[in-house]
Design a protein around this motif. Structure first.
Motif, mmCIF file in Angstrom:
data_model
loop_
_atom_site.group_PDB
_atom_site.id
_atom_site.type_symbol
_atom_site.label_atom_id
_atom_site.label_comp_id
_atom_site.label_asym_id
_atom_site.label_seq_id
_atom_site.Cartn_x
_atom_site.Cartn_y
_atom_site.Cartn_z
ATOM 1 N N CYS A 438 42.998 48.553 45.016
ATOM 2 C CA CYS A 438 42.901 47.159 45.466
ATOM 3 C C CYS A 438 41.688 46.461 44.866
ATOM 4 O O CYS A 438 41.590 45.242 44.907
ATOM 5 C CB CYS A 438 42.850 47.121 47.001
ATOM 6 S SG CYS A 438 42.464 45.510 47.707
ATOM 7 N N LEU A 439 40.769 47.222 44.290
ATOM 8 C CA LEU A 439 39.481 46.614 43.917
ATOM 9 C C LEU A 439 39.533 45.741 42.668
ATOM 10 O O LEU A 439 38.830 44.740 42.570
ATOM 11 C CB LEU A 439 38.410 47.695 43.750
ATOM 12 C CG LEU A 439 38.083 48.480 45.028
ATOM 13 C CD1 LEU A 439 36.935 49.442 44.773
ATOM 14 C CD2 LEU A 439 37.750 47.556 46.196
ATOM 15 N N PHE A 440 40.328 46.138 41.692
ATOM 16 C CA PHE A 440 40.404 45.381 40.436
ATOM 17 C C PHE A 440 39.002 45.032 39.930
ATOM 18 O O PHE A 440 38.678 43.865 39.702
ATOM 19 C CB PHE A 440 41.294 44.138 40.604
ATOM 20 C CG PHE A 440 42.758 44.468 40.686
ATOM 21 C CD1 PHE A 440 43.553 44.473 39.547
ATOM 22 C CD2 PHE A 440 43.335 44.833 41.897
ATOM 23 C CE1 PHE A 440 44.890 44.806 39.620
ATOM 24 C CE2 PHE A 440 44.678 45.172 41.967
ATOM 25 C CZ PHE A 440 45.462 45.154 40.832
ATOM 26 N N SER A 441 38.202 46.066 39.790
ATOM 27 C CA SER A 441 36.828 45.941 39.256
ATOM 28 C C SER A 441 36.020 44.874 39.974
ATOM 29 O O SER A 441 35.340 44.073 39.340
ATOM 30 C CB SER A 441 36.817 45.624 37.765
ATOM 31 O OG SER A 441 37.846 46.257 37.102
ATOM 32 N N GLY A 442 36.129 44.821 41.280
ATOM 33 C CA GLY A 442 35.300 43.882 42.027
ATOM 34 C C GLY A 442 35.968 42.538 42.277
ATOM 35 O O GLY A 442 35.328 41.612 42.760
ATOM 36 N N ASN A 443 37.257 42.418 41.967
ATOM 37 C CA ASN A 443 37.970 41.163 42.205
ATOM 38 C C ASN A 443 38.860 41.205 43.446
ATOM 39 O O ASN A 443 39.492 40.203 43.778
ATOM 40 C CB ASN A 443 38.860 40.819 41.009
ATOM 41 C CG ASN A 443 38.059 40.427 39.783
ATOM 42 O OD1 ASN A 443 37.420 39.384 39.776
ATOM 43 N ND2 ASN A 443 38.088 41.265 38.758
ATOM 44 N N GLY A 444 38.947 42.380 44.078
ATOM 45 C CA GLY A 444 39.859 42.493 45.220
ATOM 46 C C GLY A 444 39.168 43.162 46.389
ATOM 47 O O GLY A 444 38.159 43.859 46.231
ATOM 48 N N THR A 445 39.711 42.936 47.583
ATOM 49 C CA THR A 445 39.152 43.580 48.774
ATOM 50 C C THR A 445 40.290 43.906 49.731
ATOM 51 O O THR A 445 41.273 43.148 49.834
ATOM 52 C CB THR A 445 38.102 42.664 49.445
ATOM 53 O OG1 THR A 445 37.494 43.366 50.518
ATOM 54 C CG2 THR A 445 38.728 41.390 49.993
ATOM 55 N N VAL A 446 40.164 45.040 50.396
ATOM 56 C CA VAL A 446 41.181 45.440 51.363
ATOM 57 C C VAL A 446 41.112 44.483 52.552
ATOM 58 O O VAL A 446 40.029 44.152 53.032
ATOM 59 C CB VAL A 446 40.950 46.903 51.800
ATOM 60 C CG1 VAL A 446 41.876 47.275 52.952
ATOM 61 C CG2 VAL A 446 41.153 47.845 50.612
ATOM 62 N N ASN A 447 42.261 44.004 52.981
ATOM 63 C CA ASN A 447 42.315 43.062 54.104
ATOM 64 C C ASN A 447 42.334 43.840 55.421
ATOM 65 O O ASN A 447 43.372 44.358 55.844
ATOM 66 C CB ASN A 447 43.567 42.182 53.980
ATOM 67 C CG ASN A 447 43.668 41.153 55.099
ATOM 68 O OD1 ASN A 447 42.748 41.018 55.915
ATOM 69 N ND2 ASN A 447 44.780 40.432 55.130
ATOM 70 N N ALA A 448 41.164 43.919 56.065
ATOM 71 C CA ALA A 448 41.032 44.699 57.301
ATOM 72 C C ALA A 448 41.875 44.106 58.426
ATOM 73 O O ALA A 448 42.228 44.801 59.375
ATOM 74 C CB ALA A 448 39.561 44.744 57.715
ATOM 75 N N ASN A 449 42.217 42.820 58.304
ATOM 76 C CA ASN A 449 42.971 42.165 59.380
ATOM 77 C C ASN A 449 44.487 42.215 59.181
ATOM 78 O O ASN A 449 45.230 41.669 59.987
ATOM 79 C CB ASN A 449 42.545 40.701 59.496
ATOM 80 C CG ASN A 449 41.068 40.577 59.802
ATOM 81 O OD1 ASN A 449 40.535 41.345 60.602
ATOM 82 N ND2 ASN A 449 40.397 39.639 59.149
#
Ligand SMILES: *[C@@H]1O[C@H](CO)[C@@H](O)[C@H](O)[C@H]1NC(C)=O
Ligand SMILES: *[C@@H]1O[C@H](CO)[C@@H](O)[C@H](O)[C@H]1NC(C)=O
Ligand SMILES: *[C@@H]1O[C@H](CO)[C@@H](O)[C@H](O)[C@H]1NC(C)=O
Ligand SMILES: *[C@@H]1O[C@H](CO)[C@@H](O)[C@H](O)[C@H]1NC(C)=O
Ligand SMILES: *[C@@H]1O[C@H](CO)[C@@H](O)[C@H](O)[C@H]1NC(C)=O
Ligand SMILES: CC(=O)N[C@H]1CO[C@H](CO)[C@@H](O)[C@@H]1O
Length: 533
Positions: A438-449
């Motif tokens: 999910c990270l895409f080298s710092g462009n993505g973040t896991v949606n905790a919600n």
């Protein structure tokens, strides 16, 4: 002064200038009329400072990548309005507006005298719709808006697949204008080209009830002492157009009397001369006014004097009388006939902010802008993420649109950042929720919600209704969206759920997501206004 505002990076505007009260202009058949039943003609000039043009293979039309909002510059308006009066124009065309800025000063001053979808990667999506609606909201309080232009030279003779998107934009913008009781017209400024192209384009844009009112042809055909038969082809829309290689300075504007008399007036409703400010096109400067270094004074050139004389000599024809214009039949929609005309008559749906926002909330992986100026990344990342997803056996069909076949993925209407999050989420799922995917080298973040175990495609099924055409409601407010670089927030669009939508105008344009803004390439008349049935 009436304005023609281009709904470009922010929107398009036709302003009209008259000596007294600004009349309401309406369209009857293919003609424009004032309230008192007399015919209205546009006798105008492009009033737009040229933006920064970065030439390159991905910018074949030399579209500017930055834009100037001339109607937010009150000092410049105060300086220029007396000069526009000398010119004798009744309308100006502003190409771009920033709905965040204040236009009161210019619009009131003009009143006392009393305006993008990409060519090759077209989309009609929430971010563009909302930007147009914000521009309308910013300008609608003024009494001198003639029309909103929904695009300038978006459809070209070599790339016609954007046409269905323009039709969809016209449909939704008109529905919104009607919902706020606005009588402003909806226009489109077309690039000149072979007559077969222009005819197909005009018929395509006019063949659906409630599509565009004004078809402006950016024409640069008449040079100097051309024969009065030069425009015959345009009137019959049958013959080949003439030379593109005319050089200005000084132009003698002998086409002006021809444009404002029969037979041109049987078809056309005037035009916009190109251009008040300096504007370099094809290596020549078409500007008529030079601003002093301290920006307080203006020197006009011989072009200006010649145009003013030509405009002053015009007497508007009075026929046909408003009551005698029959309701014309709509033209037949041209069929897709590749390779000359590729455009499906199946057009995109109305972009749905609420549905796209619902989806964004439910996605397992979200695009997280690494920098405040992130829009330049979005197109690249969509390409990268789609490549990976397709390698893993997935598909990007949901976010894709194709104006040639008339197929639009169910998420094609969503903001590019939401489309990206959708593809990132698919990648994350296909890789068994490994955080790295999910990270895409710092462009993505896991949606905790995100709700646990809900696949992106399931979220799409529950959030996105069947394609529908409806009247868009007022756009969501602009809210600051923080990038992951938390030292800086930025003002950007938001969906109704607060997810990032539009921003980074410049890079969006270089990615070609928005309706582009070009200066009309004009030897003589920047745009002739053809009112469509
Ligand atoms: C529009 O104006 C706002 C307020 O000045 C500014 O922050 C923003 O950058 C402008 N947008 C563009 C695309 O110039
Ligand atoms: C139409 O599509 C064909 C095939 O993709 C392409 O070669 C042609 O350039 C396109 N023409 C236009 C006008 O878009
Ligand atoms: C246009 O024609 C007029 C009258 O014949 C002539 O005086 C003038 O020099 C011509 N101008 C140009 C630019 O050819
Ligand atoms: C974060 O923002 C600061 C200040 O705007 C800037 O100097 C820095 O380069 C940014 N970092 C990244 C990764 O964009
Ligand atoms: C984001 O994606 C771009 C494009 O692939 C890449 O160049 C960049 O290194 C990525 N990470 C950040 C923090 O920008
Ligand atoms: C018709 C109309 O709206 N006229 C306006 C012209 O501008 C003056 C000064 O701003 C207004 O007072 C008028 O109402």
């Amino acid at each position: 002064m009436r304005s023609l505002q281009t709904l470009t990076a922010a929107a398009l505007l036709f302003l009209a200038l008259t000596a007294s009260a600004v009349p309401k202009v309406s369209r009857v058949g293919q003609y424009l009329y004032n309230d008192d039943g007399s015919r209205f003609f546009i006798k105008g000039i492009a009033y737009q400072t040229q933006g920064l043009v970065v030439s390159g293979p991905d910018n074949p039309l030399n579209q500017p990548s930055t834009f100037v909002d001339n109607l937010a510059d009150s000092d410049a308006c105060a300086r220029d309005i007396p000069i526009l009066q000398q010119l004798g124009v009744n309308s100006i065309r502003a190409y771009s507006a920033n709905s965040s800025l204040n236009h009161d000063s210019c619009m009131q001053a003009l009143s006392t005298l009393n305006g993008s979808i990409d060519t090759t990667l077209p989309a009609w999506s929430t971010n563009t719709l909302d930007q147009y609606l914000r521009t309308i909201d910013a300008f609608e309080k003024y009494d001198n808006i003639l029309a909103y232009n929904i695009g300038n030279e978006v459809i070209t003779p070599s790339a016609t697949q954007a046409a269905p998107f323009i039709v969809a934009a016209a449909r939704d913008i008109r529905a919104y204008l009607t919902s706020i009781s606005s009588s402003a017209l909806v226009g489109y400024a077309a690039i000149d080209g072979p007559s077969s192209f222009v005819v197909n384009e005009a018929n395509f844009l006019a063949c659906t009830a409630g599509s565009i009112d004004l078809f402006g042809l950016n024409n640069y055909e008449w040079c100097g002492n051309a024969s009065s038969t030069t425009f015959n082809g345009l009137n019959s829309i049958a013959s080949e157009f003439g030379s593109e290689n005319c050089h200005p300075v000084p132009r003698i504007w002998t086409e002006v009397p021809v444009m404002f008399s029969e037979p041109m007036t049987n078809v056309w409703s005037g035009g916009m001369a190109f251009s008040y400010f300096s504007d370099i096109s094809k290596g020549a400067d078409f500007g008529m006014a030079t601003v002093s270094p301290d920006k307080t004074t203006i020197v006009t050139n011989a072009d200006f004097a010649n145009l003013a004389a030509a405009y002053k000599a015009v007497t508007f024809v009075t026929s046909p009388a408003q009551g005698s214009v029959p309701t014309p039949a709509l033209p037949t929609c041209p069929k897709s006939t590749p390779p000359a005309w590729n455009a499906s008559t199946t057009v995109p749906q109305t972009p749905d902010d609420a549905a796209c926002g619902c989806l964004a909330n439910a996605l397992s992986c979200l695009f997280q802008p690494p920098t405040p100026d992130y829009m330049s990344l979005v197109g690249d990342l969509i390409g990268i993420a789609c490549g990976l997803v397709e390698t893993d056996g997935g598909t990007c069909a949901d976010i894709s649109s194709n104006g040639v076949t008339g197929t639009y993925g169910r998420l094609a209407m969503c903001d590019p950042t939401i489309k990206l999050s959708y593809v990132m989420s698919q990648h994350y799922e296909l890789n068994h929720y490994v955080t790295q995917a999910c990270l895409f080298s710092g462009n993505g973040t896991v949606n905790a919600n995100a709700p646990a175990g809900v696949l992106a495609s399931d979220a799409a099924s529950s959030c996105i209704p069947s394609p529908a055409v409806f009247t868009p409601s007022a756009p969501p407010a602009l809210v600051p969206v923080k990038s992951s670089n938390s030292s800086s927030g930025r003002t950007t669009g938001s969906t109704s759920s607060g997810n990032p939508t539009n921003g980074g105008m410049r890079s969006l344009i270089s990615r070609g997501v928005l309706i582009g803004m070009t200066a009309a390439v004009g030897c003589v008349i920047g745009a002739m206004i053809w009112t469509l049935a």
